[in-house]
Design an enzyme around this catalytic site. Structure first.
Site: not given
Length: 316
Positions: A145-146
């Site tokens: 995930d970012r």
């Protein structure tokens, strides 16, 4: 059954570490010309596709510009570069933990997406690594995930990428995460959390629903302290979207800095890198499917809320 012929190599080079878009014209697709098909297929503003054709930016397998009135031919491939969005640079370095002729393992910072998606294209780990390492064929074996920091595995050779992706698909990679969240003395740990998680397209947050579990997480309390915070060790047995964040929230100890759980907050302005999500992909362990070497990699990063909660909370 008739097998689809493989796509020819791209006639366009990468731009800023980003691959060109490849479109295959399907059988029975809409439009009598290539232009009409792209106008109907692409989510582009008025006149954008016409401008691309006028500038000769849509090319065929031979690298030549495709005319706007070129007839629609099922199975034909065309390529073009997307218009890159305006992106605020993520001001944190990518640290290479390991590099050999087959793989590159990096320690990704918070706020940097793994691969191009949506409004994050050039400011992604993949695009930056291709430029920084000079390896245009670099590919991602999995995603992080970012908002999550930590270890990500990339492959050097396209023909080997599938072997490494299969490791993650078949859950033959042991992953450990670290998180900082409130400490609840009444919460019995360690425990294994099992639930069914669904993530609907267009909805920011995933949710738990009734049904056969598809998500499994081992949750352990590594330590806690007097200010009410705990440091947790999380070992996922599956890889559902936002799984660790959903499971920690379900236990009543949502991860610090989470903009989605327990409540979806307003969008964070571009360039606001304060108070990162306190979740870190701490380690990766697997048997290399190409060389047979036993690998164990460990992140060198820490979680700011644990080392100095006051500075993290103040956004320093």
């Amino acid at each position: 059954m008739r097998r689809r012929r493989p796509a020819p190599p791209s006639p366009l080079p990468q731009r800023d570490g980003v691959d060109p878009v490849r479109v295959r014209l399907p059988a029975g697709g809409p439009g009598a010309t290539v232009r009409e098909h792209l106008v109907g297929r692409l989510a582009a503003g008025p006149g954008v596709v016409d401008g691309m054709f006028a500038a000769g930016l849509v090319v065929g397998a031979d690298g030549r510009a495709v005319p706007a009135d070129a007839p629609y031919v099922p199975g034909m491939f065309v390529w073009f570069h997307r218009e890159l969005p305006e992106e605020v640079p993520v001001p944190f370095p990518l640290e290479v933990v390991h590099r050999d002729e087959h793989i590159v393992v990096v320690d990704k910072p918070h706020f940097l997406a793994t691969t191009p998606r949506g409004g994050h294209v050039a400011q992604t780990a993949l695009a930056r690594l291709r430029l920084e390492l000079g390896v245009p064929e670099l590919g991602a074996a999995h995603r992080l995930d970012r908002l999550t920091a930590g270890l990500v595995l990339f492959t050097v050779r396209p023909e080997e990428r599938g072997a490494y992706q299969t490791l993650f698909r078949d859950r033959r990679v042991r992953k450990e995460y670290e998180a900082v969240a409130p400490h609840d003395p009444g919460l019995e740990l360690p425990r294994t959390v099992r639930s069914r998680i669904v993530k609907e397209r267009g909805v920011l947050a995933a949710r738990e629903v009734a049904g056969e579990p598809n998500a499994l997480t081992r949750v352990e309390l590594a330590e806690h302290r007097a200010d009410g915070l705990g440091r947790y060790r999380l070992v996922p047995g599956t890889g559902q979207t936002h799984q660790l964040r959903v499971h920690m929230n379900a236990l009543g100890v949502p991860i610090l800095g989470d903009p989605l759980y327990p409540e979806v907050t307003g969008p964070v302005p571009a360039g606001d890198f304060r108070r990162p999500l306190q979740l870190l992909a701490r380690s990766l362990e697997f048997t290399d499917p190409v060389t047979g070497v036993e690998h164990r990699f460990t992140s060198r990063r820490g979680l700011a809320a644990w080392s100095s909660y006051e500075d993290w909370a103040a956004g320093q």
